[in-house]
Structure formats: structure tokens, C-alpha cells
Scaffold this motif. Structure first.
Motif, PDB file in Angstrom:
ATOM      1  N   LEU A 161      37.964  39.822  17.150  1.00 19.97           N
ATOM      2  CA  LEU A 161      37.650  41.161  17.646  1.00 19.97           C
ATOM      3  C   LEU A 161      38.954  41.833  18.033  1.00 19.97           C
ATOM      4  O   LEU A 161      39.901  41.168  18.453  1.00 19.97           O
ATOM      5  N   GLN A 162      38.995  43.158  17.918  1.00 15.48           N
ATOM      6  CA  GLN A 162      40.117  43.906  18.488  1.00 15.48           C
ATOM      7  C   GLN A 162      39.604  45.220  19.040  1.00 15.48           C
ATOM      8  O   GLN A 162      38.768  45.873  18.409  1.00 15.48           O
ATOM      9  N   ALA A 185      47.683  49.092  33.676  1.00 17.04           N
ATOM     10  CA  ALA A 185      47.994  49.889  32.493  1.00 17.04           C
ATOM     11  C   ALA A 185      46.811  50.807  32.180  1.00 17.04           C
ATOM     12  O   ALA A 185      45.653  50.421  32.351  1.00 17.04           O
ATOM     13  N   THR A 186      47.104  52.034  31.714  1.00 17.05           N
ATOM     14  CA  THR A 186      46.035  52.990  31.409  1.00 17.05           C
ATOM     15  C   THR A 186      45.446  52.793  30.022  1.00 17.05           C
ATOM     16  O   THR A 186      44.295  53.134  29.780  1.00 17.05           O
ATOM     17  N   LYS A 187      46.253  52.261  29.103  1.00 16.67           N
ATOM     18  CA  LYS A 187      45.748  51.992  27.747  1.00 16.67           C
ATOM     19  C   LYS A 187      46.203  50.595  27.340  1.00 16.67           C
ATOM     20  O   LYS A 187      47.367  50.238  27.566  1.00 16.67           O
ATOM     21  N   ILE A 188      45.298  49.862  26.727  1.00 20.37           N
ATOM     22  CA  ILE A 188      45.665  48.534  26.228  1.00 20.37           C
ATOM     23  C   ILE A 188      45.062  48.317  24.844  1.00 20.37           C
ATOM     24  O   ILE A 188      44.092  48.985  24.456  1.00 20.37           O
ATOM     25  N   THR A 189      45.661  47.402  24.107  1.00 25.44           N
ATOM     26  CA  THR A 189      45.030  46.856  22.906  1.00 25.44           C
ATOM     27  C   THR A 189      44.768  45.392  23.203  1.00 25.44           C
ATOM     28  O   THR A 189      45.629  44.697  23.763  1.00 25.44           O
ATOM     29  N   LEU A 190      43.562  44.968  22.874  1.00 23.32           N
ATOM     30  CA  LEU A 190      43.122  43.624  23.236  1.00 23.32           C
ATOM     31  C   LEU A 190      42.557  42.929  22.007  1.00 23.32           C
ATOM     32  O   LEU A 190      41.822  43.542  21.233  1.00 23.32           O
ATOM     33  N   SER A 191      42.918  41.671  21.817  1.00 21.98           N
ATOM     34  CA  SER A 191      42.271  40.874  20.769  1.00 21.98           C
ATOM     35  C   SER A 191      41.534  39.725  21.434  1.00 21.98           C
ATOM     36  O   SER A 191      41.894  39.281  22.534  1.00 21.98           O
ATOM     37  N   ALA A 192      40.476  39.267  20.775  1.00 21.00           N
ATOM     38  CA  ALA A 192      39.632  38.209  21.335  1.00 21.00           C
ATOM     39  C   ALA A 192      38.806  37.622  20.205  1.00 21.00           C
ATOM     40  O   ALA A 192      38.943  38.031  19.048  1.00 21.00           O
ATOM     41  N   LYS A 193      37.967  36.647  20.563  1.00 19.85           N
ATOM     42  CA  LYS A 193      36.964  36.132  19.627  1.00 19.85           C
ATOM     43  C   LYS A 193      35.588  36.466  20.182  1.00 19.85           C
ATOM     44  O   LYS A 193      35.415  36.574  21.399  1.00 19.85           O
ATOM     45  N   ASP A 194      34.618  36.606  19.278  1.00 20.37           N
ATOM     46  CA  ASP A 194      33.244  36.766  19.745  1.00 20.37           C
ATOM     47  C   ASP A 194      32.639  35.367  19.965  1.00 20.37           C
ATOM     48  O   ASP A 194      33.316  34.354  19.720  1.00 20.37           O
ATOM     49  N   PRO A 195      31.387  35.268  20.451  1.00 19.03           N
ATOM     50  CA  PRO A 195      30.824  33.940  20.770  1.00 19.03           C
ATOM     51  C   PRO A 195      30.646  33.030  19.553  1.00 19.03           C
ATOM     52  O   PRO A 195      30.332  31.848  19.705  1.00 19.03           O
ATOM     53  N   TYR A 196      30.838  33.572  18.343  1.00 20.50           N
ATOM     54  CA  TYR A 196      30.764  32.766  17.126  1.00 20.50           C
ATOM     55  C   TYR A 196      32.155  32.464  16.557  1.00 20.50           C
ATOM     56  O   TYR A 196      32.276  31.910  15.462  1.00 20.50           O
ATOM     57  N   GLY A 197      33.209  32.896  17.268  1.00 20.72           N
ATOM     58  CA  GLY A 197      34.564  32.604  16.834  1.00 20.72           C
ATOM     59  C   GLY A 197      35.152  33.652  15.903  1.00 20.72           C
ATOM     60  O   GLY A 197      36.256  33.477  15.386  1.00 20.72           O
TER      61      GLY A 197
END
Ligand code: NI
Length: 175
Positions: free
Chosen positions: A125-126, A110-122
Motif C-alpha cells: 500500500l502507499q 509533519a503536515t504532509k507525509i508519504t507512507l508505505s505499508a502492507k495490507d492484512p494480506y501482505g
């Protein structure tokens, strides 16, 4: 800090599916520091995933700020439990991998994505990502699901390339 050993094809452990991180503690952050040191060792890779060093947790590091050709990017990112929530477009492009040192290959992403995650402290992030950075994120998240780029090459006959030298510069940076 310590350099970690990178698993290489055909190591069967690269096919293992990694588990979500549930505890965001100093042990996790110490591991992330070692993973980053390992990413930067030798010709720096644009990305690395925890299972590449035999840690089967959903952690990746991406940094597209040092590619030879400038690309839109968010710089250094540690993504814990990353999930892609939106995909748009598709494009064929060249990839390499620390776990597949002798080859690069053409993969559709895919050329564009939206991603969510956690940082190392929980903390949540998006990111909206495009182009090469979006490709790197998709490549690294594949590692968490036991997939390598060679599993996705368009054609093993025409889209898999033996590296002429260990590091080929602009294309096929390892991740
Ligand atoms: Ni890789």
C-alpha cells in the motif's frame, strides 16, 4: 471477536518497540478484527496501534472519516509494517490517546507525509496524507516505537491539558 484491554500510562509495556509482521495469516486478521472492535468501543478513536493492547507487532488502524470537522482522509485503513518515506512541513496540533485518557497535548508533526505499508494480506500500500490524517499516522507509528504523545509535547507546562470530560469532541480525539 473480542474487546481487548487497553494499556494505559504509566504501563511500561507502552515503551516497548514492536516487531515487524512476517506472517500474514488468519490469526493476524482475527487480531486486526479485535483491534478494530476495541478502537470503536466507547467514543471511537481515530486510531489504534497493536502495542496499545499488548500485542507488540507493527500494526495500526486509522480512520479519520468520522471526525467532527471534515478533513482530507482515506477512510478506514489497516497499515501493517507502516513506514513513512517522505515528510514535508510542520505544524503544532492537539492530540489525545486511548492510553493517556486524562490528558491532551500539543505536538509538532509533519503536515504532509508519504507512507508505505502492507495490507492484512501482505499486499503493498502507499498513501499520501496531509493534516489531521498525517498527524494520526505519525501518532500511531510512534506507538510502534514505544513513544507516546506526552513524550513529544512542546512543553509539559504549557502544552499538556487535563481533559475536562472524557470525550471533548472536535479537538484531541483519542488515537
Ligand atoms: Ni495513541
Amino acid at each position: 471477536m473480542a474487546l481487548l484491554e487497553i494499556l494505559q500510562l504509566p504501563d511500561e509495556r507502552l515503551k516497548q518497540v514492536s516487531e515487524p509482521v512476517e506472517v500474514f495469516d488468519d490469526e493476524l486478521r482475527a487480531f486486526i478484527a479485535d483491534l478494530e472492535e476495541t478502537r470503536l468501543n466507547g467514543p471511537a478513536a481515530v486510531g489504534i496501534a497493536a502495542p496499545q493492547v499488548g500485542m507488540f507487532k507493527r500494526v495500526v488502524i486509522i480512520d479519520c472519516s468520522t471526525t467532527r470537522k471534515p478533513v482530507p482522509n482515506h477512510g478506514y485503513m489497516v497499515l501493517v509494517n507502516p513506514e513513512i518515506t517522505k515528510w514535508d512541513g510542520f505544524e503544532k496540533g492537539r492530540e489525545g490517546c486511548l492510553s493517556v485518557p486524562d490528558y491532551t497535548g500539543n505536538v509538532i508533526r509533519a503536515t504532509k507525509i508519504t507512507l508505505s505499508a502492507k495490507d492484512p494480506y501482505g499486499e503493498p500500500l502507499q498513501f499520501d496524507m496531509e493534516g489531521y490524517e498525517a498527524r494520526a499516522a505519525q501518532h500511531e507509528i510512534d506507538h510502534l516505537d514505544g513513544m507516546l504523545f506526552v513524550d513529544r509535547v512542546v512543553s509539559r507546562r504549557t502544552d499538556l491539558f487535563k481533559r475536562k470530560v472524557y470525550q471533548d469532541g472536535g479537538t484531541g480525539k483519542k488515537s
